[in-house]
Design an enzyme around this catalytic site. Structure first.
Site, PDB file in Angstrom:
ATOM      1  N   CYS A   1      -7.583   1.485   6.244  1.00 53.91           N
ATOM      2  CA  CYS A   1      -6.000   1.422   6.675  1.00 53.91           C
ATOM      3  C   CYS A   1      -5.159   0.739   5.670  1.00 53.91           C
ATOM      4  CB  CYS A   1      -5.979   0.397   7.935  1.00 53.91           C
ATOM      5  SG  CYS A   1      -6.978   0.730   9.479  1.00 53.91           S
TER       6      CYS A   1
ATOM      7  N   HIS B   1      -0.218  -4.599   7.787  1.00 52.28           N
ATOM      8  CA  HIS B   1      -1.419  -4.619   7.146  1.00 52.28           C
ATOM      9  C   HIS B   1      -1.427  -4.564   5.720  1.00 52.28           C
ATOM     10  CE1 HIS B   1      -6.051  -3.633   7.630  1.00 52.28           C
ATOM     11  NE2 HIS B   1      -5.830  -4.829   7.394  1.00 52.28           N
TER      12      HIS B   1
END
Length: 473
Positions: free
Chosen positions: A84, A145
């Protein structure tokens, strides 16, 4: 002379209603007349083979399929990392993230590393930073993130509005005021977040709200869904649609993808309702391949999964839709990458000043409209912790620490079943040297994930992966 003035007078009489109508249309819908809006929809941990247009026999995704049918689908769409955070660092900057040290996934701070560097390096500009200079309103809805420290916050990285969470995942039903990890509270700088209903729906609803509020301005919407990332949580009504799937995890996953599809449809309907569909570029892809072991995704026909550099980890569903400019139902068969997003978006936004040589990707629009030759035999390189890979034309080499390099010809063997390294020693040596020269010129990572992940990633290369669709409908 008299005849000339008479002709001019008649021409004005003929053109006047056309000019007036054009002026009215421009005033009533300035967005359509003056600029392109930009929407980036990113799924999280979605399996390549789990959409209708990529061949799913189990999961129905009519809205994403329609998005693909109305635009361009890329049969060879890649992301720049198999997990990710580095993948997001790549596509939000347009630069291969390992070239500025964002090699690992973001987690805790490992001993010997400075927490002040635990995020997307401040030396890098994001797509939102670039678009700010062009007068765009930039909104991030959902997952970030790319750093939890204040200086890495999306509102410090070019975004005007943020609704979501800064971590790597979230519970689908609950957040707590003092929660940590997947229960962290939602943030917003423009409203007090309502309690979570089902977070996939909430991201969809907030994305629609962003479009509605900014319909008269040039905008960039980053709709960062966390579906179908763990935890495996679905609505009962969606589970009922897939009750025939015996495996509980797979059933839950299918229900989560179904709900993602509904919310992609919600965003597209909003663009249509606001009269913005024709002049809005919508891009859809997954941030990496599906983690088959944790969410029961299927990357068929590709072997591998999230975390490794076999095709299943980096080859993703990829769609680009812009009805006013791009052809419908086009299948583009040359390699493209998520690193192409920034230069493509900036070109459509009218950027004239940014040096395009700084980007790892290219503007895709000329290649899709026939103004420039297709992107044939493109070279791509990847690095993620223990793994390195290079693709040149149809040949792909993967290098990991505990074995000889693996060589595949993807035109004949897209599932990477037949290692040709020993049968093609010259090609193996050539690509290995090229990959090694690139690797040793990279900077050190600015942060590391826990060492336990290295062993886990190595083991993933030896798993048996499903490379065909399940028979259960």
């Amino acid at each position: 002379m008299k005849n000339i003035f008479t002709s001019i007078f008649l021409l004005v009489l003929v053109l006047r209603p056309i000019i007036c109508q054009a002026t009215i249309d421009s005033l009533s819908n300035p967005a359509k007349a003056t600029h392109y809006n930009l929407v980036l929809i990113v799924a999280d941990d979605l399996g390549y083979g789990d959409l209708g247009f990529t061949g799913s026999t189990q999961i129905k995704t009519p809205h994403i399929d329609q998005l693909a049918a109305d635009g361009v689908t890329f049969t060879q769409g890649y992301v720049s990392s198999a997990v990710c955070s580095p993948s997001r660092a790549g596509f939000i900057t347009g630069i291969n993230q390992v070239e500025f040290g964002h090699d690992n996934n973001l987690g805790g701070v490992e001993p010997g590393f400075d927490p002040e560097y635990n995020g997307l390096p401040l030396t890098q500009q994001t797509l939102a930073d670039h678009l700010n200079k062009l007068g765009y309103v930039n909104g991030l809805i959902g997952k970030w993130h790319l750093g939890k420290e204040a200086k890495f916050h999306p509102l410090k990285r070019g975004f005007d509005e943020f609704w979501g969470y800064t971590g790597g995942g979230h519970d689908y039903f609950e957040s707590l005021p003092d929660g940590k990890g997947y229960k962290e509270p939602l943030e917003s700088n423009f409203k007090t977040p309502d309690p979570i209903t089902y977070i996939t729906d909430d991201v969809g609803n907030e994305s629609v709200d962003f479009i509605t509020r900014h319909k008269d301005k040039p905008f960039f919407l980053f709709a960062a869904f966390n579906a179908p990332h763990t935890p495996m949580q679905a609505l009962e009504e969606d589970l009922a649609l897939y009750q025939h799937i015996e495996d509980k995890k797979r059933r839950t996953y299918a229900a989560m993808v179904h709900r993602l599809d509904l919310n992609v449809g919600k965003i597209m309907k909003s663009l249509k309702d606001q009269g913005l569909k024709e002049n809005t570029l919508v891009v859809f892809f997954s941030d990496n391949g599906g983690p088959t072991d944790s969410n029961a995704s299927i990357n068929a026909p590709y072997r591998g999964q999230k975390g490794i550099l076999l095709e299943g980890g980096i080859h993703v569903p990829f769609v680009m839709n812009l009805p006013g400019l791009l052809p419908k139902n086009m299948v583009y068969q040359e390699q493209v990458t998520s690193l192409d997003i920034v230069p493509t978006f900036l070109a459509l936004a009218g950027d004239k000043d940014t040096d395009r040589n700084m980007f790892s990707g290219v503007d895709l629009i000329p290649h899709l409209t026939g103004k420039t030759a297709p992107l044939a035999n493109r070279e791509m390189t990847w690095k993620f912790t223990i793994s390195r890979a290079i693709r040149e034309g149809d040949w792909k080499l993967v290098s990991i620490p505990d074995r000889m390099p693996m060589l595949y010809n993807l035109s004949d063997d897209p599932s990477e079943q037949n290692d040709l390294a020993l049968k093609n020693l010259d090609k193996t040596a050539y690509l290995l040297k090229k990959l090694g020269v690139w690797d040793v010129n990279l900077p050190h990572p600015v942060f590391l994930e826990g060492a336990v992940w290295k062993k886990r990633q190595l083991g993933l290369y030896d798993h048996n992966y499903q490379v065909t669709q399940p028979k259960t409908k």
